[in-house]
Design a protein around this motif. Sequence first.
Motif, short mmCIF file in Angstrom:
data_model
loop_
_atom_site.label_atom_id
_atom_site.label_comp_id
_atom_site.label_asym_id
_atom_site.label_seq_id
_atom_site.Cartn_x
_atom_site.Cartn_y
_atom_site.Cartn_z
N GLN A 6 0.82 -1.21 0.00
CA GLN A 6 0.00 0.00 0.00
C GLN A 6 0.86 1.26 0.00
O GLN A 6 0.33 2.36 -0.05
CB GLN A 6 -0.90 0.02 1.24
N LEU A 7 2.17 1.07 0.04
CA LEU A 7 3.09 2.19 0.17
C LEU A 7 4.12 2.13 -0.97
O LEU A 7 4.74 1.09 -1.20
CB LEU A 7 3.80 2.12 1.53
N PHE A 8 4.29 3.26 -1.66
CA PHE A 8 5.15 3.28 -2.84
C PHE A 8 6.03 4.53 -2.81
O PHE A 8 5.56 5.62 -2.43
CB PHE A 8 4.31 3.28 -4.12
N LEU A 9 7.28 4.36 -3.23
CA LEU A 9 8.19 5.49 -3.41
C LEU A 9 8.76 5.40 -4.81
O LEU A 9 9.50 4.46 -5.13
CB LEU A 9 9.32 5.45 -2.36
N TRP A 10 8.39 6.34 -5.66
CA TRP A 10 8.86 6.40 -7.04
C TRP A 10 9.70 7.65 -7.21
O TRP A 10 9.24 8.76 -6.90
CB TRP A 10 7.68 6.44 -8.02
N TYR A 11 10.91 7.49 -7.71
CA TYR A 11 11.78 8.65 -7.90
C TYR A 11 12.66 8.43 -9.13
O TYR A 11 12.74 7.33 -9.67
CB TYR A 11 12.65 8.86 -6.65
N GLN A 107 8.97 11.77 -6.68
CA GLN A 107 9.85 12.93 -6.87
C GLN A 107 10.95 12.57 -7.87
O GLN A 107 11.31 11.40 -8.03
CB GLN A 107 10.47 13.36 -5.54
N ALA A 108 11.48 13.59 -8.54
CA ALA A 108 12.59 13.39 -9.45
C ALA A 108 13.90 13.25 -8.69
O ALA A 108 14.76 12.45 -9.04
CB ALA A 108 12.66 14.55 -10.45
N GLU A 131 7.06 -0.57 -1.93
CA GLU A 131 7.83 -0.65 -3.18
C GLU A 131 8.63 0.62 -3.35
O GLU A 131 8.09 1.73 -3.22
CB GLU A 131 6.89 -0.82 -4.37
N ILE A 132 9.92 0.47 -3.61
CA ILE A 132 10.78 1.60 -3.95
C ILE A 132 11.29 1.37 -5.37
O ILE A 132 11.91 0.34 -5.65
CB ILE A 132 11.96 1.74 -2.97
N GLN A 133 11.01 2.30 -6.26
CA GLN A 133 11.39 2.12 -7.67
C GLN A 133 12.02 3.39 -8.21
O GLN A 133 11.48 4.49 -8.05
CB GLN A 133 10.18 1.74 -8.52
N GLU A 134 13.19 3.24 -8.84
CA GLU A 134 13.84 4.37 -9.51
C GLU A 134 13.46 4.35 -10.99
O GLU A 134 13.60 3.32 -11.66
CB GLU A 134 15.36 4.29 -9.36
#
Length: 217
Positions: A6-11, A107-108, A131-134
């Motif tokens: 349920q938690l995502f970090l996209w950068y 965030q970029a 999920e952490i995705q670059e």
Amino acid sequence: MQDTKQLFLWYGANDYETHQKLLAWSKAFEKKYSNLNVYYFDGNEGGKDKLLGGLKNALQVNSLFGMNKLIIIKNLLVKGKVDDTLKELLLKSLDNVQPGFFVVFSQAEKPDTRTAVFKKIKALEKKGLAEIQEFKLPQSFQLTKWIEKIAKQEKVQIDSKAMNVLSALVGNDLWQLASEIKKLANYKVQIAEEDVNFLVKGKYNDDIFQLMDAISA
């Protein structure tokens, strides 16, 4: 938190793809529930008090709009943006994301890995709960594949020479590339090298054409 992500970090520098993914998620959520169930926050806009108040409201259960929320938080996990009060709210909320809630940090800029909030997300990722995705910019042959994919979305065909010239003129600025492909699609269904040379104004000088001729030779 439930046993699902349920938690995502996209950068990453590829903010075009991040934007498109956020847009698709938002539209899907609005279609299934309502636009009132989608919350947007930007760490670059408004003061900290406004951001704190808005996040408090978004992260709590509100039966008026149902039990499902998509909470998008942009440009926050960077150095100096999260004060102690905001950190406390986020850490408490991330430890117990409500069922039906989906929280996306986007965030970029690369996130500050020293912060407690990032460390919390990283720990939850190791448990399979986040999920952490670059999102990286496509390079070399990846860029022509990307151009081909966007051309198909625009329902046009673009030949290999045209793709090479287009990528050479614009580079991996995906926002401009998408705009140029749309412009070409409005001009022709079958896009050739001469169409790109005619319609596209690149970022680089006219020597690029001499370079392309030299490469071809």
